[in-house]
Design a protein around this motif. Structure first.
Motif, short mmCIF file in Angstrom:
data_model
loop_
_atom_site.label_atom_id
_atom_site.label_comp_id
_atom_site.label_asym_id
_atom_site.label_seq_id
_atom_site.Cartn_x
_atom_site.Cartn_y
_atom_site.Cartn_z
N LEU A 92 0.83 -1.20 0.00
CA LEU A 92 0.00 0.00 0.00
C LEU A 92 0.86 1.25 0.00
O LEU A 92 0.62 2.19 -0.77
N LEU A 93 1.88 1.27 0.86
CA LEU A 93 2.73 2.45 0.95
C LEU A 93 3.47 2.69 -0.37
O LEU A 93 3.60 3.83 -0.81
N TRP A 94 3.94 1.63 -1.00
CA TRP A 94 4.64 1.81 -2.27
C TRP A 94 3.73 2.40 -3.32
O TRP A 94 4.15 3.24 -4.12
N LEU A 95 2.49 1.95 -3.35
CA LEU A 95 1.52 2.52 -4.30
C LEU A 95 1.30 4.00 -4.02
O LEU A 95 1.27 4.82 -4.94
N LEU A 96 1.13 4.35 -2.74
CA LEU A 96 0.91 5.74 -2.38
C LEU A 96 2.12 6.60 -2.74
O LEU A 96 1.98 7.69 -3.31
N TRP A 97 3.31 6.13 -2.39
CA TRP A 97 4.52 6.89 -2.69
C TRP A 97 4.65 7.11 -4.21
O TRP A 97 4.92 8.24 -4.65
N VAL B 60 -0.95 14.74 0.76
CA VAL B 60 -0.63 13.31 0.88
C VAL B 60 0.88 13.10 0.83
O VAL B 60 1.45 12.43 1.70
N THR B 61 1.52 13.68 -0.16
CA THR B 61 2.95 13.42 -0.35
C THR B 61 3.77 13.85 0.86
O THR B 61 4.67 13.14 1.30
N TYR B 62 3.43 15.00 1.43
CA TYR B 62 4.29 15.50 2.50
C TYR B 62 4.03 14.80 3.82
O TYR B 62 4.86 14.87 4.73
N SER B 63 2.93 14.08 3.93
CA SER B 63 2.64 13.39 5.19
C SER B 63 2.88 11.88 5.12
O SER B 63 2.62 11.17 6.09
N LEU B 64 3.37 11.38 4.00
CA LEU B 64 3.58 9.94 3.88
C LEU B 64 4.71 9.44 4.77
O LEU B 64 4.72 8.27 5.15
N TYR B 65 5.67 10.29 5.09
CA TYR B 65 6.71 9.85 6.03
C TYR B 65 6.11 9.62 7.42
O TYR B 65 6.54 8.74 8.16
N TRP C 220 10.29 4.39 -3.99
CA TRP C 220 9.19 4.47 -4.94
C TRP C 220 8.78 5.91 -5.19
O TRP C 220 8.29 6.25 -6.27
N LEU C 221 9.00 6.76 -4.18
CA LEU C 221 8.85 8.20 -4.40
C LEU C 221 9.76 8.64 -5.54
O LEU C 221 9.35 9.38 -6.44
N ARG C 222 11.02 8.19 -5.49
CA ARG C 222 11.98 8.59 -6.51
C ARG C 222 11.59 8.03 -7.88
O ARG C 222 11.71 8.71 -8.90
#
Length: 472
Positions: free
Chosen positions: A285-290, A389-394, A416-418
């Motif tokens: 899930l996290l990889w998909l979100l990132w 979303v992006t800034y709070s994924l950490y 995956w962000l990169r």
């Protein structure tokens, strides 16, 4: 023989008793840490690490404001422009994986100091780039430092916070990354038209001179020390926080040991555990979100100033100004997110923001994206929503992994962000080379829709629970 067996049995019992006492002590230390308010040492640590994160945000977007001039000065093709933009993200991928792994083994602070020094030094190198290839190389090396600092810093700050208002505490720190993005736009708008593209990288040298020495004043993460079995050092850190709270009149609630999940000291998480039955679905899930969220946002943020200049023929100053204004709106949206996410919850906020972004993106495709102002207005709405979303994924990544996996999990997730950040500019460059920009927004709308639906269906809610409760 009997005496030898008896001695061995006694040693075994002693070792077992020692492990039991260490486990009990670790629970007590975590309970003491969990109950503490935001003490002065914790706020200082958040501020110092936040300054580093601020310059990471600045460095991430600096290339976007240098490119409108570079593209003309060096006569760059869309493919070469995409390669320069993506080279930094490619370096960040390697940095996130390696330094995330290293931080689990030697601690958070040594890794933070190494990464801050690396991306500052490479900012100096970027100033002296003489062609596209040299800039790609220096951006790649700079990205290794940036990619390593952000996930390790996020794990460090996450581990300093308790369950109550953890979202607000962490996201007010993470907001500094977005302020760095906005500051990048301010510097680009004020300096690049007058002094050239090198001005963006000259300003990026500051973190080596300012932040690196301040890192030496910080203490290691108590949660990492407990997980590494260094209980004496962890206790000294927690003693210092408690003393600060008492000195400054901050109330200290009673210890609630029964709310803490025990941890086994001296363990390091493995990749098998990260992909195993319990953490595997969270990892996916996290990889998909990132990937999805950053493909949209970094694609828009890094390319739009160049698109305004090359497609709509907007003057350089105005093109940079529009990019700066977009990041400013997104920073305001992210501040609202920081103040409300503990109340709304992670799952509902993320799904809602991603699904909302579909509306302006589809609208841009439908109207053909024929004017710079239409692109600016609608793309800014989508960008601001997805930026929350992006800034709070950490924050979310730190909540979905235990201390023994937190830095590694954030590192792999941000890899995956990169990948998403590299894919976004390449997608836009490929489509624009074909003569149209409208399909870019339709593609991004599809990604936002898929990511939002998957988040609504599968994302665990984490608000209001301790890190140990969420990730045993």
């Amino acid at each position: 023989m009997t005496a030898t067996l008896a001695a061995g049995s006694a040693l075994g019992r002693a070792a077992s008793l020692s492990r039991s006492l260490d486990a009990e002590r670790s629970v007590t230390l975590l309970a003491r840490l969990e109950r503490l308010p935001a003490t002065r040492p914790v706020l200082w640590a958040r501020s110092v690490v936040g300054m580093a994160t601020f310059f990471d945000g600045y460095s991430t977007l600096a290339i976007a404001y240098a490119m409108p001039i570079l593209a003309q000065t060096w006569h760059l093709t869309p493919a070469t422009t995409a390669a320069i933009i993506s080279s930094g993200y490619f370096g960040q991928l390697f940095g996130a994986l390696f330094f995330g792994w290293l931080a689990e083994r030697i601690g958070r602070l040594p890794v933070l100091i190494m990464t801050i020094a690396l991306f500052g030094i490479m900012s100096v190198a970027c100033i002296f780039s003489w062609d596209a290839s040299s800039l790609m190389l220096f951006r790649f090396l700079q990205g290794i430092g940036t990619g390593g600092e952000v996930p390790v810093a996020s794990a460090y700050v996450n581990e300093l916070s308790g369950s109550r208002n953890r979202g607000r505490f962490f996201l007010l720190y993470e907001l500094l990354f977005l302020v760095g993005l906005v500051f990048s736009g301010m510097v680009g708008y004020a300096l690049v038209p007058r002094f050239g593209w090198q001005a963006m990288f000259i300003v990026g040298v500051i973190p080596v001179a300012v932040v690196a020495p301040l890192m030496l004043t910080l203490g290691e993460s108590p949660r990492w020390l407990i997980g590494a079995g260094r209980l004496d050092r962890a206790e000294r850190q927690i003693d210092r926080m408690e003393t600060s709270a008492r000195t400054h009149g901050q109330p200290i609630p009673p210890i609630e040991v029964d709310t803490v999940v025990p941890v086994t000291p001296a363990t390091v998480g493995s990749l098998r555990e990260m992909f195993g039955r319990f953490y595997g679905p969270r990892t996916a899930l996290l990889w998909l979100l990132w990937f999805g969220a950053y493909m949209i946002n970094n694609g828009l943020a890094t390319w739009l100033p160049t698109l305004y200049r090359t497609v709509f023929h907007v003057p350089v100053g105005r093109a940079i100004g529009l990019g700066f204004a977009m990041t400013g709106v997104a920073a305001c949206a992210s501040l609202i997110c920081a103040l409300l996410i503990d109340r709304v919850g992670r799952r509902r906020w993320y799904a809602g923001a991603l699904l909302f972004a579909v509306i302006p993106l589809v609208t841009l495709y439908a109207i053909g994206a024929h004017t710079a102002w239409a692109v600016f207005g609608l793309a800014t709405l989508a960008y601001a929503a997805v930026q929350t979303v992006t800034y709070s994924l950490y924050l979310y990544s730190g909540e979905l992994y235990p201390t023994r996996l937190r830095s590694t999990g954030a590192g792999f997730g941000s890899a995956w962000l990169r990948l998403g950040s590299m894919a976004g500019p390449w997608l836009i460059g490929t489509i624009v080379a074909g003569g149209a920009i409208g399909p870019v927004f339709l593609a991004f709308a599809g990604i936002a829709l898929l990511t939002g639906l998957m988040c609504w269906r599968f994302a665990p809610e984490t608000a209001g629970k301790s890190l140990e409760q969420l990730s045993p």
